[in-house]
Design an enzyme around this catalytic site. Structure first.
Site, mmCIF file in Angstrom:
data_model
loop_
_atom_site.group_PDB
_atom_site.id
_atom_site.type_symbol
_atom_site.label_atom_id
_atom_site.label_comp_id
_atom_site.label_asym_id
_atom_site.label_seq_id
_atom_site.Cartn_x
_atom_site.Cartn_y
_atom_site.Cartn_z
ATOM 1 N N ASP A 414 -19.167 85.527 -13.761
ATOM 2 C CA ASP A 414 -18.872 86.449 -12.690
ATOM 3 C C ASP A 414 -19.843 86.108 -11.567
ATOM 4 O OD1 ASP A 414 -18.131 88.598 -11.266
ATOM 5 O OD2 ASP A 414 -19.237 90.057 -12.454
ATOM 6 N N LYS A 415 -19.545 86.490 -10.353
ATOM 7 C CA LYS A 415 -20.515 86.173 -9.310
ATOM 8 C C LYS A 415 -21.447 87.344 -9.066
ATOM 9 C CE LYS A 415 -19.995 85.932 -4.771
ATOM 10 N NZ LYS A 415 -21.018 86.692 -4.234
ATOM 11 N N THR A 416 -20.868 88.451 -8.631
ATOM 12 C CA THR A 416 -21.727 89.560 -8.227
ATOM 13 C C THR A 416 -22.414 90.165 -9.445
ATOM 14 O OG1 THR A 416 -20.159 90.003 -6.499
ATOM 15 C CG2 THR A 416 -21.761 91.722 -6.973
ATOM 16 N N GLU A 712 -22.753 99.983 0.184
ATOM 17 C CA GLU A 712 -22.827 101.185 0.999
ATOM 18 C C GLU A 712 -24.272 101.554 1.259
ATOM 19 O OE1 GLU A 712 -20.533 104.255 -0.813
ATOM 20 O OE2 GLU A 712 -18.727 103.565 0.226
ATOM 21 N N PHE A 754 -11.884 104.455 -1.275
ATOM 22 C CA PHE A 754 -11.653 103.024 -1.439
ATOM 23 C C PHE A 754 -10.732 102.786 -2.626
ATOM 24 C CE2 PHE A 754 -12.660 98.982 -3.392
ATOM 25 C CZ PHE A 754 -12.635 98.137 -2.306
ATOM 26 N N LYS A 778 -13.667 101.256 7.196
ATOM 27 C CA LYS A 778 -14.533 100.145 6.798
ATOM 28 C C LYS A 778 -13.791 99.392 5.709
ATOM 29 C CE LYS A 778 -17.526 100.899 3.597
ATOM 30 N NZ LYS A 778 -18.626 101.511 2.867
ATOM 31 N N ARG A 822 -21.413 88.575 2.526
ATOM 32 C CA ARG A 822 -20.251 89.435 2.282
ATOM 33 C C ARG A 822 -19.921 90.139 3.580
ATOM 34 N NH1 ARG A 822 -20.412 91.162 -3.350
ATOM 35 N NH2 ARG A 822 -19.572 93.189 -2.827
ATOM 36 N N GLY A 903 -14.187 87.377 -5.979
ATOM 37 C CA GLY A 903 -13.175 87.887 -5.075
ATOM 38 C C GLY A 903 -13.552 87.688 -3.624
ATOM 39 N N ASP A 904 -14.519 86.843 -3.375
ATOM 40 C CA ASP A 904 -14.989 86.642 -2.002
ATOM 41 C C ASP A 904 -14.011 85.828 -1.183
ATOM 42 O OD1 ASP A 904 -17.245 88.024 -2.401
ATOM 43 O OD2 ASP A 904 -18.480 86.288 -2.853
#
Lengths: 978, 341
Positions: A414-416, A712, A754, A778, A822, A903-904
């Site tokens: 995974d990345k994050t 956030e 969101f 946002k 990001r 998901g970037d």
């Protein structure tokens, strides 16, 4: 080699089904009225208690059960067969007693190992079952310390911050005025984001102290199941009113309460019936590659054995047939007769099995088990795999697959949060086509990492001092081992680096650890503002304040309790030109989120204020009790009372690290100034002992932000750096302090939360001064950019500006992505009163809908989020975890293929890949873009062909863009393809 | 953060737990391996040559006297179906047979290593334990009791099948037969004679009395205490021929030492000339297609004649040399890159 008894399985399933047929729901009531009754009369007695037992055996059942399990192994049956054969006189080859030795040894060894493992499970169970928790007791009129195992369905449980949730609890009350509670589920799903849970909607107002004894309702919910994402039911009040709830009111066992002082609820599932335990359906029996290979090889051995035995038996028969009379060396059986040669051959077959039994390497299994135990010992005793920060060693959860560690070919990551720290750092932003690089902040970050590096050298040096002999030894060994001189240097530096790593980490953490608030290290919270932007903002604000609209008396910073938004005499329908987009942007940063503000002071404030407003005619005694209760709940606050201990004795005193909200100087620096004594009109003796004076409305220095996601938090902190401090958030308003001290209290009309489909969130607020309804949105750039529209009646110059902003923001976004940041876009929309009224009708319908509520809400959100005006965008950096590049490089050198899923944006993904050395600059990067399976296949084949053309020696990274009909984009990167 | 008590779980940093125990691994580089192979090869060839030459110098003489094939040298075919038959085997030595000469008898196709045959004996009996004289061990069955239920001593198949041909050697000198003296002492293993086998203690001064109540093995013409009445130290279980037989051969084609020729005129060996071996032909081998043979052989420092060992050494040594040559060529030609630097 282990298999389940099908009958047992079948039986279990049948049993469960029968239970389910009895009723489809679980009904439970509070235990409190029945507290003193015997167990038989308890209303919830049929539900399992909270004690868990994961052991397989009891002391008595160990021997028979373990033997039974062991005989499920083919190998053991084989051994017993051999032993039995030896007891048959005509075929025996050895002393029968001797043949018993191997099977006994193997059974005993395995039994010891199983017993030890089970004992460890028992110990963990005991530890877990005896953990403390606080359960409400009617007799004591308060929460008493109990152990986990004593908790039952229907109990009222209080969980305080950073405590593990002991059972599945329906949330009925939290310390948060909004009835919100944050929960970290990393124990369940590994996600470090906090999940928000809400008190059952419609349940008594959170401000009034929650009284478990008064809970007379019945809770009806579904039967225990293992679906972590679904839960539903309702509370039926005595007056037959039903309150529905879903998964967002359920606290899951094993998770941790974060950023919430306390949460109280009723236990709905306990022990083995909790969702986490139901998911944990025992360890899957994994088999290592070696074992699988071994199993197939053993099969060949069996075949070979049988062939040999057959040949031996046939040969024996033929040999016996060849004699005309009996040779002297043939011994007849005991009564002096010779058995026919065919029968002798038949017996010989079994004798041969005994004689050739060593062909089946059963001892190999035993020795492999022993070797694995040794391996596990060495793994768990490896100093390099020890984390000083948490004082934990590496733990081998399964003995079965340790040897596969050396055979890993693919690493999917995974990345994050895995490659990156999940600590978001605000890096740059662009407002109205102007890019603010925040070079000062970048410099600060660079300095931060540099000091870390120098600090390490010191620690490394110290370590050398401490253990000189060990180091010398290591180096000597490496010199010896490497033979040639060249690789030695690099290797040694590697070892040193590893040491540095561990030190560095602990140091950073030591620096960044202040209490327990998630996403609040100084790295994340402190932002050095860009000087240019700051000037512009200050200028804009000044102009705005001096504007004609604001020449009112209420301009001065208003101290004191902040009451409902003051409409003021001016109801200007349109925003003045003075309100610059810069201010808009920063306000959006500050309020367009779901961040909760918590200051110690602010919380107290709220309590007091609540009493002012809602329960004004309260007696002093009641007030005092409420206050006491309030004081008791967060342990740290209680500590302020140094004198009075006994009756309220802190049940958590034994806890190692009390969550320390007040004593976190880095984040919540409470300024001793500015106390406005009028906020606490009744000064009780206890309050007099308070060490800190109460500041008035939360002063900007004291706020702490509790957010679900680190992004956030980073944005809010960034806004604060420019003086736009988010001071307060309640369900219906949000207060922002401007740099020059003005307080803007927006009325929050709605929050469009969101979701991963929209990939954006919005807040709908009413501006305090202009009374305009504003929508701040946002979201991901793709999600926002496509919604930009043309406001009606804009002038040519406005349109020009809008287009320019659009294109240059896009350019900046691309640049951010290339830098591995990001990106988030901010947009705004002024909603006319009529539009709002139309929309709110639909919204109300959606909210009250019972079916498809989620979808309807989402649809209404989409309806409103149109024709937005772009304000700007931000770039947030998620820094790589330390040693990530080195690790990935080492993995690649070892020939493992590393895949990263993210998901970037593709540019961000590629950039991160470069920076974590997943891609080398010499690598060829292919980008495959498709949402069709067939196309994907053909492009893949083409690319592979192309890669082959470059020939061996060249590596290539590939970027796969995978997408389905729904769900986010997924990017997978893999080097090398060839 | 607290510092004390924080590293409770820290693993011990010892050489064992951190796997830093001293170890050595050979670096197998060309510079070591090629000369190593040459040295090993040369050493093997040297040993092999020595063994081979020694083995070549050992003289042997082997004659088959089964009598199944007609032969001009012996007349044993007469004895095939006759009991207590004596036949003679004539042979000529063209040159001196260096002493000391060992005389063996040999059997082929006789599986003394058969699993059940091998255990068919009672070691307690053979150790002289008279308790087992009355009730022999079960392993002996069916050669445990005779048809009248009397215990057999020594019991079991091994003793029962003892080789019972006897030999005497004569040199033919001028038409006269001159007996070559045989030495029957010291042909059995020292441990067998001194430790493993013991006669039962004499009863009334007589060994035979100790065996009262037992019968001899079915195939034996006389009981065990009459195996050599002339020499009490070679009688009973300590009879050396018996010991030699009881020490089982590992392969079906075996030879067992019968006598040594170490005395008198023949202490230095058998001089060239004509000899006649008189054979008391008793032992049947036709049932299992076996052969009976006699061997004369002298010994060297490496034991009896054995060419295999020398050849094996030579082959391995040559292989080593060849491999070293191959490696040398490969090394000279491809010279590995990483060793350049």
């Amino acid at each position: 080699m282990r298999w389940m008894d099908p009958m047992a399985l079948l039986g279990r399933r049948w049993g469960r089904r029968r239970q389910e047929q009895d009723s489809t729901v679980r009904t439970l009531v509070s235990n409190l009225p029945y507290e003193d009754l015997k167990k038989k009369e308890q209303p919830n007695r049929q539900y399992k208690g909270n004690a868990v037992k994961t052991t397989k055996y009891t002391l008595w059942s160990f021997v028979p059960k373990n033997l039974y399990e062991q005989f499920h192994r083919v190998a053991n049956i084989y051994f017993v067969g051999l032993a039995v054969l030896n007891f048959v006189p005509v075929v025996n080859a050895f002393q029968p007693e001797v043949a018993l030795i191997p099977i006994c040894v193997i059974l005993a060894l395995t039994a010891i190992k199983d017993g030890w493992e089970d004992f460890r499970r028992y110990q963990t169970d005991q530890k877990l079952n005896n953990l403390p928790c606080s359960v409400y007791s009617r007799r004591e009129m308060g929460f008493m310390e109990r152990r986990w195992k004593d908790m039952r369905v229907g109990d009222f449980v209080k969980v305080v911050s950073n405590e593990t949730i002991p059972a599945d609890i329906l949330l009925l009350h939290t310390s948060d005025p909004n009835g919100v509670c944050l929960m970290e589920t990393s124990n369940l799903d590994g996600e470090t984001n906090l999940k928000q849970r809400k008190v059952v909607p419609g349940f008594p107002a959170p401000d009034s102290p929650f009284k478990p004894a008064g809970f007379k309702s019945t809770v009806v919910c579904e039967k225990p199941n293992n679906d972590l994402n679904h839960f539903s039911g309702y509370i039926e009040k005595p007056d037959k009113k039903k309150l529905g709830f879903g998964i967002d009111s359920l606290l899951l066992r094993g998770c941790t309460i974060r950023n919430t002082d306390e949460a109280t609820g009723i236990v709905v599932y306990a022990g083995h019936e909790t969702k986490s335990m139901l998911n944990n359906s025992g360890a899957r029996n994994k088999r290592s590659k070696l074992e699988r290979k071994l199993n197939s090889d053993v099969l060949y051995c069996v075949l070979l054995l049988f062939t040999l035995c057959l040949v031996g038996a046939l040969g024996h028969t033929i040999w016996l047939e060849s004699f005309s009379s009996v040779p002297p060396y043939l011994v007849p059986d005991s009564d002096g007769h010779f058995i026919p040669s065919t029968v002798a051959g038949f017996y010989m077959f079994f004798t041969m099995i005994i004689l050739l039994q060593v062909l089946i390497p059963i001892s190999l299994y035993v020795s492999i088990e022993l070797v694995k135990m040794g391996q596990v010992f060495f793994i768990s005793h490896d100093v390099d795999l020890y984390d000083q920060e948490t004082d934990t060693r590496v733990q081998c959860q399964t003995l079965n697959i340790t040897e596969d560690l050396g055979q890993i070919q693919y690493v999917f990551s995974d990345k994050t949060g895995t490659l990156t720290e999940n600590k978001m750092v605000f890096r740059r932003c662009t407002i109205m086509a102007t890019e603010y690089s925040h070079s000062e902040n970048a410099a600060r970050l660079a300095v931060l990492s540099e000091t870390e590096a120098t600090g390490d050298e010191v620690t490394l040096f110290q370590q050398r001092q401490k253990q000189p002999s060990l180091f010398a030894e290591e180096e000597e060994e490496e010199e010896k081992g490497s033979g040639e001189g060249r690789p030695e240097a690099t290797r040694r530096s590697h070892g040193a680096k590893a040491d540095v790593g561990s030190n560095q980490r602990s140091k950073v953490n030591a620096a960044g650890a202040h209490g327990d608030l998630a996403f609040s290290s100084p790295l994340e919270t402190v932002v050095v503002p860009d000087s240019k932007l700051q000037q512009e903002v200050l200028e804009a604000e000044r102009q705005w304040e001096e504007g004609p609209l604001n020449q009112g008396p209420h301009l001065a910073p208003t101290p004191g309790p902040h009451l409902a938004p003051t409409p003021g005499p001016h109801l200007a329908p349109t925003p003045g030109p003075e309100w610059s987009p810069h201010l808009d942007f920063l306000v959006a940063l500050a309020i367009c989120n779901t961040v909760l503000v918590s200051t110690a002071t602010a919380q107290r404030q709220r309590v007091i204020k609540g009493r002012h407003n809602s329960c004004a005619p309260q007696t002093l005694g009641g007030r005092l009790r409420g206050l006491l209760k309030k004081m008791r709940s967060p342990r740290s606050m209680f500590k302020v009372f140094t004198g009075k201990q006994e009756p309220l004795a802190d049940p958590f005193a034994a806890d190692e690290e009390p969550p320390d909200i007040l004593h976190t100087p880095d984040v919540c620096t409470t300024t001793p100034e500015g106390g406005s004594p009028k906020t606490q009109p009744e000064v009780t003796p206890h309050q007099a002992q308070r060490q800190r004076p109460e500041p008035g409305p939360a002063s900007p220095d004291t706020v702490c932000y509790e957010s679900q996601s680190p992004d956030e938090a980073a944005l809010v902190h960034a806004a604060r750096a420019y003086g736009f401090t988010l001071l307060e958030r309640t369900p219906d308003r949000v207060t922002v302090r401007l740099p020059r001290g003005a307080l803007l209290t927006y009325e929050v009309i709605d929050i469009l939360t969101f979701d991963s489909t929209r990939k954006r969130m919005s807040v709908l607020v009413r501006h305090p001064r202009t009374r305009e309804i504003l929508l701040y949105t946002k979201g991901a750039d793709s999600a926002v950019m496509e919604l930009l529209g043309e406001p009606a009646g804009e002038s040519v110059s406005q349109r020009e500006l809008r287009k320019r902003v659009c294109s240059s923001t896009q350019r900046h976004l691309d640049m951010y992505a290339r830098d591995g940041l990001r990106t988030l876009c901010f947009a705004k929309k002024v909603v006319s009163q009529k539009e709002y009224e139309d929309w709110s009708l639909v919204r109300q319908q959606a909210i009250s809908a019972i079916e498809n509520r989620e979808e309807l809400l989402m649809d209404t959100a989409v309806q409103l989020e149109t024709s937005l005006t772009l304000i700007g965008a931000t770039g947030i950096e998620d820094r790589l975890q330390e040693n990530v590049p080195e690790t990935i490089e080492a993995l690649r050198e070892a020939g493992m293929q590393v895949w990263v899923l993210t998901g970037d944006k593709p540019e961000t993904a590629v950039n991160i890949a470069y920076s974590c050395k997943l891609l080398d600059h010499r690598d060829l990067v292919f980008t495959l873009n498709t949402d069709n399976k067939a196309v994907c296949r053909s492009t893949l084949e083409c690319t592979l062909e192309e890669v082959r053309r470059y020939g061996p020696g060249r590596t290539a990274g590939a970027l796969l863009r995978l997408s389905g009909a729904r769900g986010p984009w997924a990017w997978a990167m893999t080097p090398p393809l060839a | 953060m607290k510092k004390g008590g924080e590293t409770l779980n820290r693993p011990d940093n010892t050489a064992f737990t951190q796997q830093r125990l001293p170890a050595w691994q050979p670096m197998l580089s060309a510079g070591i391996v090629i000369p190593g192979f040459v040295v090993i090869g040369l050493a093997f060839i040297g040993v092999g040559v020595a063994l081979f030459v020694t083995s070549q110098n050992i003289q042997t003489l082997e004659r088959d006297y089964t009598g199944v094939d007609q032969s001009s040298e012996h007349n044993c075919f007469q004895c095939l179906d006759v009991k207590n038959c004596i036949c003679a085997l004539n042979f000529t030595l063209s040159k001196q047979f260096e002493g000391p000469v060992f005389f063996y008898y040999g059997l082929s196709n006789f599986f003394q290593n058969h699993r059940k045959y091998g255990v068919s004996r009672d070691d307690h009996q053979l150790f002289g334990d008279t308790f087992y004289f009355t009730s022999p061990d079960d392993t002996c069955s069916p050669y445990k009791y005779d048809s009248r239920n009397r215990p057999i001593v020594p019991c079991g198949s091994v003793a029962n099948s003892m080789f019972n041909d006897t030999f005497s050697l004569y040199q033919l000198v001028g038409g006269q037969k001159k007996q070559v003296p045989f030495d029957g002492k010291g042909i059995a293993w020292w441990t067998d004679y001194n430790l493993k086998y013991k006669n039962p203690s004499k009863v009334n001064g007589s060994l035979a009395n100790a065996f009262i109540g037992t019968v001899q093995p079915l195939n034996w013409p006389r009981p065990v205490y009459e195996l050599d009445t002339s020499d009490p130290s070679n009688n009973g279980f300590l009879n050396q021929d018996f010991l030699v037989w009881m020490r089982r051969a590992a392969l079906p084609d075996f030879r067992k030492l019968y006598r040594r020729i170490t005395e008198g005129d023949y202490a230095d060996g058998l001089p060239s000339g004509n000899y006649s071996l008189e054979i008391n032909y008793n032992y049947p081998v036709r049932d299992f297609g076996g052969r009976k043979k006699v061997f004369f052989s002298n010994v060297s420092w490496m034991g009896g004649k054995n060419q295999f060992l020398g050849i094996a050494y030579l082959v391995i040594g040559s292989l080593c040399i060849i491999m070293s040559l191959v490696m040398l060529i490969a090394y000279a030609k491809y010279r590995f890159d990483d060793e350049d630097s």
